[in-house]
Structure formats: C-alpha cells, structure tokens
Motif scaffolding. Sequence first.
Motif, PDB file in Angstrom:
ATOM      1  N   GLN A 191       0.613  -0.860  -0.266  1.00 45.23           N
ATOM      2  CA  GLN A 191      -0.100   0.423   0.287  1.00 45.23           C
ATOM      3  C   GLN A 191       0.695   0.978   0.203  1.00 45.23           C
ATOM      4  O   GLN A 191       1.835   0.938   0.672  1.00 45.23           O
ATOM      5  N   LEU A 192       0.565   2.357  -1.222  1.00 42.91           N
ATOM      6  CA  LEU A 192       1.493   3.954  -0.653  1.00 42.91           C
ATOM      7  C   LEU A 192       0.805   3.925   0.694  1.00 42.91           C
ATOM      8  O   LEU A 192      -0.379   4.166   0.749  1.00 42.91           O
ATOM      9  N   ILE A 193       1.765   4.627   1.230  1.00 43.72           N
ATOM     10  CA  ILE A 193       1.610   5.381   2.000  1.00 43.72           C
ATOM     11  C   ILE A 193       1.968   7.023   2.348  1.00 43.72           C
ATOM     12  O   ILE A 193       3.111   7.406   1.667  1.00 43.72           O
ATOM     13  N   PRO A 194       1.654   7.642   2.486  1.00 43.28           N
ATOM     14  CA  PRO A 194       1.690   9.077   2.764  1.00 43.28           C
ATOM     15  C   PRO A 194       3.293   9.463   3.232  1.00 43.28           C
ATOM     16  O   PRO A 194       2.871   9.149   5.022  1.00 43.28           O
ATOM     17  N   VAL A 195       3.942   9.749   3.241  1.00 46.59           N
ATOM     18  CA  VAL A 195       4.871  11.213   4.428  1.00 46.59           C
ATOM     19  C   VAL A 195       5.779  11.936   4.253  1.00 46.59           C
ATOM     20  O   VAL A 195       5.639  12.447   2.626  1.00 46.59           O
ATOM     21  N   THR A 196       6.369  12.499   5.047  1.00 48.01           N
ATOM     22  CA  THR A 196       7.118  13.681   4.583  1.00 48.01           C
ATOM     23  C   THR A 196       8.152  13.971   3.746  1.00 48.01           C
ATOM     24  O   THR A 196       8.400  12.267   3.299  1.00 48.01           O
ATOM     25  N   GLU A 197       8.900  14.693   3.211  1.00 49.12           N
ATOM     26  CA  GLU A 197       9.786  14.562   2.245  1.00 49.12           C
ATOM     27  C   GLU A 197      10.421  14.065   3.257  1.00 49.12           C
ATOM     28  O   GLU A 197      11.985  12.909   2.150  1.00 49.12           O
ATOM     29  N   GLU A 198      11.114  14.222   4.133  1.00 50.80           N
ATOM     30  CA  GLU A 198      12.790  13.855   5.180  1.00 50.80           C
ATOM     31  C   GLU A 198      12.240  12.268   5.284  1.00 50.80           C
ATOM     32  O   GLU A 198      13.261  11.500   4.436  1.00 50.80           O
ATOM     33  N   VAL A 199      11.761  11.731   5.257  1.00 49.89           N
ATOM     34  CA  VAL A 199      11.304   9.966   5.004  1.00 49.89           C
ATOM     35  C   VAL A 199      11.509   9.892   4.561  1.00 49.89           C
ATOM     36  O   VAL A 199      11.878   8.481   4.111  1.00 49.89           O
ATOM     37  N   TYR A 200      10.936  10.057   2.676  1.00 49.79           N
ATOM     38  CA  TYR A 200      11.032  10.042   1.744  1.00 49.79           C
ATOM     39  C   TYR A 200      12.485   9.529   1.135  1.00 49.79           C
ATOM     40  O   TYR A 200      12.282   8.720   1.112  1.00 49.79           O
ATOM     41  N   LEU A 201      12.779  10.508   1.435  1.00 48.99           N
ATOM     42  CA  LEU A 201      14.336  10.590   1.207  1.00 48.99           C
ATOM     43  C   LEU A 201      14.840   9.883   2.217  1.00 48.99           C
ATOM     44  O   LEU A 201      16.337   8.956   1.470  1.00 48.99           O
ATOM     45  N   MET A 241      18.526   4.946   2.603  1.00 47.79           N
ATOM     46  CA  MET A 241      18.439   3.078   2.476  1.00 47.79           C
ATOM     47  C   MET A 241      18.111   2.382   1.439  1.00 47.79           C
ATOM     48  O   MET A 241      19.188   1.189   1.507  1.00 47.79           O
ATOM     49  N   LYS A 242      17.045   2.673   0.637  1.00 49.51           N
ATOM     50  CA  LYS A 242      16.923   1.385   0.061  1.00 49.51           C
ATOM     51  C   LYS A 242      18.865   1.154  -0.982  1.00 49.51           C
ATOM     52  O   LYS A 242      18.857   0.234  -1.289  1.00 49.51           O
ATOM     53  N   ARG A 243      18.575   2.012  -1.398  1.00 50.42           N
ATOM     54  CA  ARG A 243      19.291   2.651  -2.453  1.00 50.42           C
ATOM     55  C   ARG A 243      20.911   1.816  -2.261  1.00 50.42           C
ATOM     56  O   ARG A 243      21.678   1.431  -2.691  1.00 50.42           O
ATOM     57  N   ARG A 244      21.373   2.103  -0.499  1.00 48.98           N
ATOM     58  CA  ARG A 244      22.361   1.943  -0.226  1.00 48.98           C
ATOM     59  C   ARG A 244      22.580  -0.021   0.188  1.00 48.98           C
ATOM     60  O   ARG A 244      22.760  -0.482  -0.581  1.00 48.98           O
ATOM     61  N   GLU A 245      21.112  -0.074   0.221  1.00 48.56           N
ATOM     62  CA  GLU A 245      20.699  -2.152   0.383  1.00 48.56           C
ATOM     63  C   GLU A 245      20.906  -2.687  -1.215  1.00 48.56           C
ATOM     64  O   GLU A 245      21.608  -3.593  -1.193  1.00 48.56           O
ATOM     65  N   ARG A 246      20.480  -2.095  -2.346  1.00 51.62           N
ATOM     66  CA  ARG A 246      20.546  -2.525  -3.401  1.00 51.62           C
ATOM     67  C   ARG A 246      22.415  -2.409  -3.398  1.00 51.62           C
ATOM     68  O   ARG A 246      22.575  -3.238  -4.600  1.00 51.62           O
ATOM     69  N   HIS A 247      23.099  -1.119  -3.218  1.00 54.96           N
ATOM     70  CA  HIS A 247      24.019  -1.317  -4.078  1.00 54.96           C
ATOM     71  C   HIS A 247      24.617  -2.275  -3.160  1.00 54.96           C
ATOM     72  O   HIS A 247      26.153  -3.136  -3.597  1.00 54.96           O
ATOM     73  N   LEU A 248      24.633  -2.635  -1.764  1.00 54.45           N
ATOM     74  CA  LEU A 248      24.889  -3.988  -0.780  1.00 54.45           C
ATOM     75  C   LEU A 248      25.247  -4.904  -1.741  1.00 54.45           C
ATOM     76  O   LEU A 248      25.962  -6.321  -1.969  1.00 54.45           O
ATOM     77  N   GLU A 249      23.714  -5.236  -1.842  1.00 57.73           N
ATOM     78  CA  GLU A 249      23.789  -7.261  -2.925  1.00 57.73           C
ATOM     79  C   GLU A 249      24.268  -6.335  -3.998  1.00 57.73           C
ATOM     80  O   GLU A 249      25.275  -7.590  -4.106  1.00 57.73           O
ATOM     81  N   GLU A 250      24.591  -5.725  -5.093  1.00 58.58           N
ATOM     82  CA  GLU A 250      25.382  -5.242  -5.855  1.00 58.58           C
ATOM     83  C   GLU A 250      26.555  -5.518  -5.700  1.00 58.58           C
ATOM     84  O   GLU A 250      26.974  -7.134  -6.589  1.00 58.58           O
ATOM     85  N   LYS A 251      27.169  -5.256  -4.604  1.00 58.93           N
ATOM     86  CA  LYS A 251      28.835  -5.194  -4.167  1.00 58.93           C
ATOM     87  C   LYS A 251      28.543  -6.887  -3.970  1.00 58.93           C
ATOM     88  O   LYS A 251      29.715  -7.574  -4.356  1.00 58.93           O
ATOM     89  N   ASP A 252      27.639  -7.393  -3.254  1.00 56.35           N
ATOM     90  CA  ASP A 252      27.826  -8.646  -2.985  1.00 56.35           C
ATOM     91  C   ASP A 252      27.538  -9.448  -4.094  1.00 56.35           C
ATOM     92  O   ASP A 252      29.046 -10.797  -4.039  1.00 56.35           O
ATOM     93  N   ILE A 253      27.054 -10.040  -5.218  1.00 56.81           N
ATOM     94  CA  ILE A 253      27.349 -10.104  -6.360  1.00 56.81           C
ATOM     95  C   ILE A 253      27.928 -10.036  -6.519  1.00 56.81           C
ATOM     96  O   ILE A 253      28.982 -11.218  -6.979  1.00 56.81           O
ATOM     97  N   LYS A 254      28.824  -8.987  -7.006  1.00 55.80           N
ATOM     98  CA  LYS A 254      30.478  -9.224  -7.751  1.00 55.80           C
ATOM     99  C   LYS A 254      31.030 -10.354  -7.088  1.00 55.80           C
ATOM    100  O   LYS A 254      32.365 -10.325  -7.858  1.00 55.80           O
ATOM    101  N   HIS A 255      31.496 -10.074  -5.802  1.00 55.51           N
ATOM    102  CA  HIS A 255      32.428 -10.634  -5.012  1.00 55.51           C
ATOM    103  C   HIS A 255      31.734 -11.750  -4.465  1.00 55.51           C
ATOM    104  O   HIS A 255      32.895 -12.704  -4.103  1.00 55.51           O
ATOM    105  N   GLY A 256      30.081 -12.639  -5.110  1.00 55.27           N
ATOM    106  CA  GLY A 256      30.600 -13.838  -5.374  1.00 55.27           C
ATOM    107  C   GLY A 256      30.358 -14.028  -3.522  1.00 55.27           C
ATOM    108  O   GLY A 256      30.237 -15.529  -3.423  1.00 55.27           O
TER     109      GLY A 256
END
Length: 139
Positions: free
Chosen positions: A14-24, A29-44
């Motif tokens: 469900q889409l929940i309305p949040v403040t700009e601060e929470v959104y950012l 956090m999501k981008r950092r998580e995705r970056h770490l997953e990509e790094k893990d895949i790269k390093h096996g």
Amino acid sequence: MGEKKEYLIKVQGQLIPVTEEVYLAYYRMKRRERHLEEKDIKHGVFYYSALDTKETTGEDGIPDLTSPPIEDFVMDKLIAEKLRQCILQLSQEEQALILTLFFQNKSEHQLAAETGIPRMTIHNRKKRILAQLKKLMEN
C-alpha cells in the motif's frame, strides 16, 4: 505554485503518504541496500538464507563445531553402559575396590590406611580386576 508535492512509499503493498524527510531517508536506505547486494553479487558472496525451504533454514545446514559430534556422545553412552554391565559381573569385593578407587577417587595409599591392607596388595588386586574388566569389555 502553492501546490505541495506528495511523497509516498510502499508499505506491505500500500502507498503511504510521508514527509519529504522520511521519503528521502527511505530511498537512501533502499539504494544503499541495493548497492550492497550488487557488491555481494560482484564478489561472489553466498548467503545461507538462499538455501531456505519451507521445512528448514539454510543455517540449519551449518555444522556446530563447538559441540561434540552426536556419534561420540552415543558411543560414550554405549561404552559406559557396557562398563556398568561388566562391573556388575565382578564379585562384591572387586566392585567395592573399583568403586572406591575410581568413583570415590581414593588413592591406593588412602585405602590401605583405612583398611589395613598393604598398598601393594591393593595395587595388585586393582591390576587383576582391570585386566578382567578389559576382557569382559572386549567380549
């Protein structure tokens, strides 16, 4: 110009309305998580959670190296039971000597002082009884 931008994040579908601060913060956090997953895949990097099934978790397959193997535990129990059965085949006097020396942790000197039997006699009896127990255990 007075129109304010609405920030939404998806929570449990469900889409929940949040403040700009929470959104950012959320998308950082999501981008950092995705970056770490990509790094893990790269390093096996491999995660045991990838082996999860309905019945077990991947971590269940990791051996516990701090505990003794169950086979050793079972063997110790079987040997202890066989030793107990062999001791029961000894005479009452022989059982008393083994009990005193090995289970009550008395020395030959202490037993000699308590009973008045010479220490070498106690020692020779102990050797004979242990040889007898060894034969019984091997059968």
